[in-house]
Design a protein around this motif. Sequence first.
Motif, PDB file in Angstrom:
ATOM      1  N   ILE A 114      -0.526  28.318   0.028  1.00 13.57           N
ATOM      2  CA  ILE A 114      -1.802  27.599  -0.116  1.00 13.57           C
ATOM      3  C   ILE A 114      -1.682  26.527  -1.198  1.00 13.57           C
ATOM      4  O   ILE A 114      -2.070  25.367  -0.994  1.00 13.57           O
ATOM      5  N   LEU A 115      -1.099  26.908  -2.318  1.00 16.92           N
ATOM      6  CA  LEU A 115      -0.966  25.935  -3.418  1.00 16.92           C
ATOM      7  C   LEU A 115      -0.001  24.814  -3.056  1.00 16.92           C
ATOM      8  O   LEU A 115      -0.233  23.653  -3.396  1.00 16.92           O
ATOM      9  N   GLU A 119       0.827  -1.221   0.000  1.00 22.67           N
ATOM     10  CA  GLU A 119       0.000   0.000   0.000  1.00 22.67           C
ATOM     11  C   GLU A 119       0.860   1.269   0.000  1.00 22.67           C
ATOM     12  O   GLU A 119       0.351   2.370   0.153  1.00 22.67           O
ATOM     13  N   ALA A 143     -11.074   2.261   3.014  1.00 20.87           N
ATOM     14  CA  ALA A 143     -10.625   1.463   1.863  1.00 20.87           C
ATOM     15  C   ALA A 143      -9.458   0.572   2.266  1.00 20.87           C
ATOM     16  O   ALA A 143      -9.353  -0.587   1.831  1.00 20.87           O
ATOM     17  N   LEU A 157      -1.354  17.903  -0.146  1.00 23.20           N
ATOM     18  CA  LEU A 157      -2.578  17.168   0.203  1.00 23.20           C
ATOM     19  C   LEU A 157      -2.967  16.153  -0.872  1.00 23.20           C
ATOM     20  O   LEU A 157      -3.669  15.183  -0.594  1.00 23.20           O
ATOM     21  N   ALA A 158      -2.503  16.398  -2.091  1.00 21.67           N
ATOM     22  CA  ALA A 158      -2.848  15.469  -3.179  1.00 21.67           C
ATOM     23  C   ALA A 158      -2.169  14.109  -2.987  1.00 21.67           C
ATOM     24  O   ALA A 158      -2.593  13.117  -3.585  1.00 21.67           O
ATOM     25  N   PHE A 159      -1.111  14.079  -2.179  1.00 20.23           N
ATOM     26  CA  PHE A 159      -0.448  12.789  -1.923  1.00 20.23           C
ATOM     27  C   PHE A 159      -1.133  12.094  -0.746  1.00 20.23           C
ATOM     28  O   PHE A 159      -1.396  12.724   0.279  1.00 20.23           O
ATOM     29  N   PRO A 160      -1.398  10.795  -0.871  1.00 20.17           N
ATOM     30  CA  PRO A 160      -2.099  10.082   0.215  1.00 20.17           C
ATOM     31  C   PRO A 160      -1.158   9.739   1.370  1.00 20.17           C
ATOM     32  O   PRO A 160      -0.777   8.579   1.572  1.00 20.17           O
ATOM     33  N   LEU A 197      -1.314  24.691   4.129  1.00 20.72           N
ATOM     34  CA  LEU A 197      -2.451  25.367   3.477  1.00 20.72           C
ATOM     35  C   LEU A 197      -3.053  26.417   4.423  1.00 20.72           C
ATOM     36  O   LEU A 197      -3.329  27.553   4.029  1.00 20.72           O
ATOM     37  N   HIS A 198      -3.222  26.030   5.693  1.00 18.73           N
ATOM     38  CA  HIS A 198      -3.840  26.963   6.641  1.00 18.73           C
ATOM     39  C   HIS A 198      -2.905  28.126   6.976  1.00 18.73           C
ATOM     40  O   HIS A 198      -3.361  29.265   7.132  1.00 18.73           O
ATOM     41  N   ARG A 212      -6.485  10.262   4.072  1.00 19.72           N
ATOM     42  CA  ARG A 212      -7.778   9.800   3.542  1.00 19.72           C
ATOM     43  C   ARG A 212      -7.654   8.319   3.183  1.00 19.72           C
ATOM     44  O   ARG A 212      -6.553   7.792   3.058  1.00 19.72           O
ATOM     45  N   GLY A 213      -8.789   7.657   3.059  1.00 17.08           N
ATOM     46  CA  GLY A 213      -8.799   6.274   2.574  1.00 17.08           C
ATOM     47  C   GLY A 213      -8.676   5.218   3.659  1.00 17.08           C
ATOM     48  O   GLY A 213      -8.366   4.066   3.356  1.00 17.08           O
ATOM     49  N   PHE A 234      -0.496  32.971  -1.432  1.00 17.89           N
ATOM     50  CA  PHE A 234      -1.027  32.125  -2.517  1.00 17.89           C
ATOM     51  C   PHE A 234      -0.135  30.883  -2.690  1.00 17.89           C
ATOM     52  O   PHE A 234      -0.631  29.758  -2.809  1.00 17.89           O
ATOM     53  N   CYS A 271      -1.918  22.522  -0.875  1.00 16.99           N
ATOM     54  CA  CYS A 271      -2.858  21.717  -1.694  1.00 16.99           C
ATOM     55  C   CYS A 271      -2.100  20.613  -2.435  1.00 16.99           C
ATOM     56  O   CYS A 271      -2.591  19.487  -2.546  1.00 16.99           O
ATOM     57  N   THR A 272      -0.922  20.968  -2.959  1.00 18.03           N
ATOM     58  CA  THR A 272      -0.125  19.969  -3.699  1.00 18.03           C
ATOM     59  C   THR A 272       0.235  18.808  -2.777  1.00 18.03           C
ATOM     60  O   THR A 272       0.109  17.633  -3.152  1.00 18.03           O
TER      61      THR A 272
END
Lengths: 270, 403
Positions: B356-357, B110, B391, B363-366, B132-133, B387-388, B353, B360-361
């Motif tokens: 924040i980006l 995994e 699953a 956060l895209a990784f699990p 991000l915060h 997340r997940g 900015f 977000c970037t």
Amino acid sequence: MQSILFWSAVTLYALATVAWFAWAAFGRKWGAGAGTALLAAGLLPHAGSLALRWVEVGHGPYNTRYEVISADTFILVAVWLVATLVARGLRGLGVFVAPSAFLLMGWAVSTFELKREVPIIFKSWWLVMHIGFAKLFFAAILLAACCAAAWLIKERNPSALSSLPSTEKLDLYAHQFMIVSFLFLGVMIVAGALWAHQSWGRYWGWDPIETSALVTWIVFGIVLHFRVLHRWTGRRMAWLTFVALGFAVVTLFVVAILVPTIHNSYMVGS
Amino acid sequence: MSRLVSLLRSPRLALSVIGFLAAWTGVGAWAPWIQPGGPPAPAWAVAVGLDHPFTAWAFLVGIALLFASTFACTWGRRARVVAIGRGELPPSATRLPPGEGDVRAFLAAEGFRGHGEVLTRFAPALWGGWLLHVGLLVLIATVLVQHAFSDSGTFDLSEGERASLAAHGTVFGRERGPLAPEALPDVQVALVRFDPFRKQHGYSSDRLSELEITLPGEAPLVETVDRASGIRAGGVEIFQAIPTGMAMTFEIPGMGMRTVRLTEETPRRAAAEVTDPVGMPARFVVEAERDIDGAAGPGKLLVWMESRGTRRALLPGMPFPFGAGEARVLAMGRWGRFTYTRTPWLWGVFTGFGAILAGCTLLAFPAGVARLGRPGEGAAAVVFTVRGGPALVAEWKRAGPPA
């Protein structure tokens, strides 16, 4: 030539829709393979038609509704194909992607228009970033909604859409696409702000689409907070994903048609 | 105090504030009275400040609450992320039930890596939410500071005209933050050349100006500016604006050169009202063969002055009575409009900015941290994932039947 390539892509997307329908409705196993192959094959003439158009008009696909929707469709199919390479379970989303691509191409061609020149303010690399990420944002949130739709179908009938992954995985993929679309929307907004600053000396002007994009970003933030803070998953989150898609569609397409804004030209002409 | 902090940290408040800001901003974007040429705002909208939604007290209070709530939620979060990275997982972490499968191999499949008791997956991405915060806090703070210090204004120049922005009457439509300097920028600007319909390859005809900008004690700087991008000189940026029109330059003996900027009355006619040196009103009018703002150019021009009930045709070089003496038309040209801005702290806004980006970037990784189960814990492993979790449990149950 451009028209031939465009209609070849439309035809392949239509055949892919039929193949995926055969898979979903009649359990024809060949349908998934054929549907994927047809969608992938459709990308080639589609890329050709976009490239020829680019050469003909001298600018990227962002100046007329036809160009915008056609390029959005291309990005949607391409992002889905790339996603299936990362997570094979996403292949079954082709059952949603194929008809979406076919219908979007129909919308694109219904508004065929040729404009060779663009306003001088389009002379910016930030514009390329702004538009590129808008297209990626649309593809990502549409795929999140596809996962949510698949979740709802599988929850009602677990044996349906057999080659799609489990409901837990679909929920996870919807979350993943939502996060990615949140990022893409953020980049779109920031690139737009930088472009505005370059052209007008201000990074924010409360233009209706600008504001609508901010509202959409905030709504995505709310939805993601429900997931993270309140651990919302499953049915509630599937419906919230559709709400997020609704905001995205309103921002990208509806506001530009209904409200006078500096962004009108790509949806309603100059 | 602790009750206030608890209130500010509550997810319910955070979501309420974000929801309020989304709704308020949505009304600000969509309300018909906000649109150009829209109807007047209804009384209820005026009462709550929705006639000017983004400077209304309700919106500003919402932003202040968002800042306070974000600050309270971010405070202490860094320590929590560090602890999770060490394997000290929160009670909400997912527990993989005991099973017959090899949990380490399952976790490796995994994406979890490590040799000891603690395995991690995309560990740096655990910082995504925090970053991000923090970026949001930086953005809100620097936007407020930047607005307080920002200064912008508009000025018109005719071809060949030189003006000091600091001189009285040059700049109009000024917008200045409460902490911005009162003095106008000490910059001299001359419009060397102006083409309102310059064709650039691939783009429709648009304004193009050549400006000579002089800062105090420095050599003049000649730059070309169009509507695609402005030019920077010192701490000032100058941008080309859309409005343009005909300009008439004439000479008044003893007073030097004067330029009159005419505004369009009809597509083929432009006029300007002036007061002559003895205080009498006069009106200059230009009538063109073609549309004044047409890309083909205005063609032949007919110029006259209306004063004291008479109309007098004017030709280049020809003297005409003006005030107590005579004046002489030197040239007909065009004027262009420009804006200037001073935006200190802009780097802070874009840093916000950027953070924040970046968040977000990540956060895209699990991201996740897994700790192998300890004796008596009743779990094969305890896993924290951004997340997940469900699953992962479902996959684990499929991978190895329960013990």
